[in-house]
Design a protein around this motif. Structure first.
Motif, PDB file in Angstrom:
ATOM      1  N   LYS A 102       0.490  -1.299  -0.028  1.00 52.26           N
ATOM      2  CA  LYS A 102      -0.175   0.588  -0.347  1.00 52.26           C
ATOM      3  C   LYS A 102       0.847   1.527  -0.103  1.00 52.26           C
ATOM      4  O   LYS A 102       0.360   1.815   0.542  1.00 52.26           O
ATOM      5  CB  LYS A 102      -0.782   0.040   1.200  1.00 52.26           C
ATOM      6  N   GLY A 103       1.650   1.456  -0.861  1.00 52.93           N
ATOM      7  CA  GLY A 103       2.775   2.916  -1.181  1.00 52.93           C
ATOM      8  C   GLY A 103       3.707   2.702  -0.550  1.00 52.93           C
ATOM      9  O   GLY A 103       4.739   3.924  -0.325  1.00 52.93           O
ATOM     10  N   CYS A 104       4.299   1.499  -0.115  1.00 54.30           N
ATOM     11  CA  CYS A 104       5.571   1.954   0.553  1.00 54.30           C
ATOM     12  C   CYS A 104       7.057   1.232  -0.547  1.00 54.30           C
ATOM     13  O   CYS A 104       6.590   0.474  -1.596  1.00 54.30           O
ATOM     14  CB  CYS A 104       5.797   0.639   1.819  1.00 54.30           C
ATOM     15  N   LEU A 105       7.725   1.489  -1.429  1.00 53.98           N
ATOM     16  CA  LEU A 105       8.912   2.183  -2.270  1.00 53.98           C
ATOM     17  C   LEU A 105       9.825   1.176  -1.896  1.00 53.98           C
ATOM     18  O   LEU A 105      10.829   1.659  -1.061  1.00 53.98           O
ATOM     19  CB  LEU A 105       9.188   3.291  -2.600  1.00 53.98           C
ATOM     20  N   LEU A 106       9.730  -0.382  -1.925  1.00 52.40           N
ATOM     21  CA  LEU A 106      10.721  -1.302  -1.670  1.00 52.40           C
ATOM     22  C   LEU A 106      12.166  -1.010  -1.519  1.00 52.40           C
ATOM     23  O   LEU A 106      12.664  -0.935  -1.755  1.00 52.40           O
ATOM     24  CB  LEU A 106      10.690  -2.287  -2.073  1.00 52.40           C
ATOM     25  N   GLU A 107      12.024  -0.906  -3.401  1.00 49.86           N
ATOM     26  CA  GLU A 107      13.216  -0.558  -3.910  1.00 49.86           C
ATOM     27  C   GLU A 107      14.051   0.749  -3.605  1.00 49.86           C
ATOM     28  O   GLU A 107      15.135   0.391  -3.507  1.00 49.86           O
ATOM     29  CB  GLU A 107      13.147  -0.144  -5.316  1.00 49.86           C
ATOM     30  N   SER A 108      13.748   1.489  -2.635  1.00 48.35           N
ATOM     31  CA  SER A 108      14.480   2.629  -1.845  1.00 48.35           C
ATOM     32  C   SER A 108      15.561   2.342  -1.007  1.00 48.35           C
ATOM     33  O   SER A 108      16.432   2.893  -0.629  1.00 48.35           O
ATOM     34  CB  SER A 108      13.923   3.889  -1.737  1.00 48.35           C
ATOM     35  N   MET A 109      14.449   1.109  -0.257  1.00 51.09           N
ATOM     36  CA  MET A 109      16.101   0.428   1.183  1.00 51.09           C
ATOM     37  C   MET A 109      17.058   0.016   0.224  1.00 51.09           C
ATOM     38  O   MET A 109      18.116   0.289   0.648  1.00 51.09           O
ATOM     39  CB  MET A 109      15.405  -0.125   1.275  1.00 51.09           C
ATOM     40  N   THR A 110      17.450  -0.345  -1.204  1.00 49.08           N
ATOM     41  CA  THR A 110      18.932  -1.136  -1.168  1.00 49.08           C
ATOM     42  C   THR A 110      19.389  -0.059  -2.775  1.00 49.08           C
ATOM     43  O   THR A 110      19.879  -0.585  -2.591  1.00 49.08           O
ATOM     44  CB  THR A 110      18.659  -2.289  -1.967  1.00 49.08           C
TER      45      THR A 110
END
Length: 317
Positions: A201-209
């Motif tokens: 629901k709107g979490c930009l997972l790719e920004s973590m790595t």
């Protein structure tokens, strides 16, 4: 599209339908004509629909459609050297009728020009019910001032993506990216190989790595994403499938948000740092305390979009 090589793909009818009808399709440069001829005496040709469009004219045996490819909820898909416009011809009989309902695919195919690239200003899809909202998504140049000049991106580079909603006279809405995945096909299937980009629901997972992030908003009806390329289907055509959500800006919660991970600071809400707590669920499960129906249109509208194809190239190959 006037310079395109024009052709029509007439997909075969289901056998039960083919016995009773004939379809003639003519794909023009930016329009199409379709003639459906019925042999069933009780069939009502006025009940035929091409996407969201009624027949332009009809008689006892024939329904005639003359429509622009930008109308009737046509879907546009670019793959390889071809540009496809797809829709469905449907028939829903009146109550008590003995005729069967059916849906038949309609496709116009054109040669993709060598210099053609996706444009943010061409609608990917159109929906109705909330002041005739019109959604757009596209690849942009480095400063988001215009469309990208290429759909090829070296591994490690940034793919600028912008989505927008034309809300016309509707009350102001906030555009969010609810979910995005990369795939090698223009349509998602259970067996499709996918690479998650935005989820929960709107979490930009790719920004973590990576250097992937949401860019600061210029207006509430737009959202900008700088997506760093990743090792997925290198050298192949890649399609990015997203759910775009236009929502009441005063109705944000843990399921209606845009969050990205900032190194050294953690998860941050794009629109208001004072409410970063809405992002606390990004590494668990985001769910709302109150169940609200998106389909009702009371608070907003969600629509699917497909961006591509684009190609991620390996700089070492």
């Amino acid at each position: 599209m006037a310079s395109f090589w024009q052709c029509a793909l007439l997909l075969s009818l289901a056998s039960a339908v083919a016995v009773f009808a004939d379809m003639k399709l003519d794909c023009g440069p930016d329009f199409m004509t379709l003639v459906w001829t019925e042999s069933r005496p009780q069939a009502d040709t006025s009940l035929l629909r091409l996407g969201s469009c009624f027949p332009t004219s009809f008689s006892a045996r024939e329904a005639y459609f003359y429509v622009d490819l930008t109308d009737c909820n046509f879907r546009r898909v670019v793959t390889g050297d071809a540009l496809f416009y797809t829709n469905d011809l449907s028939y829903v009989p009146a109550p008590g009728s003995h005729n069967l309902a059916f849906t038949h695919p309609v496709v116009c195919a054109y040669e993709r020009p060598k210099d053609w690239y996706p444009s943010i200003y061409d609608p990917v899809f159109k929906t109705y019910g909330l002041g005739d909202l019109l959604f757009n998504i596209g690849l942009m140049n480095d400063d988001f001032s215009g469309p990208a000049e290429s759909t090829r991106f070296p591994l490690g580079s940034i793919i600028p993506i912008m989505a927008s909603v034309d809300q016309k006279t509707h009350q102001p809405l906030l555009l969010l990216l609810d979910e995005c995945v990369a795939a090698t096909t223009p349509e998602l299937h259970p067996e499709s190989t996918m690479y998650p980009i935005i989820s929960n629901k709107g979490c930009l997972l790719e920004s973590m790595t990576s250097r992937t992030k949401f860019e600061p908003r210029q207006k509430s009806s737009e959202i900008r994403l700088s997506l760093q390329t990743f090792k997925f289907a290198l050298g192949e055509e890649v399609f990015i499938h997203c759910k775009l959500l236009a929502w009441d800006p005063n109705g944000l919660d843990s399921t209606k948000k845009a969050c990205h991970y900032v190194k050294g600071r953690g998860w941050e809400l794009l629109d208001n740092l004072a409410h970063n707590s809405l992002c606390d669920c990004c590494e668990s499960k985001c769910k709302s305390r109150r169940q609200r129906s998106i389909a009702s249109g009371k608070h907003g509208m969600v629509q699917k979009a497909v961006l591509g194809p684009l190609t991620i190239t390996d700089v070492n190959s």
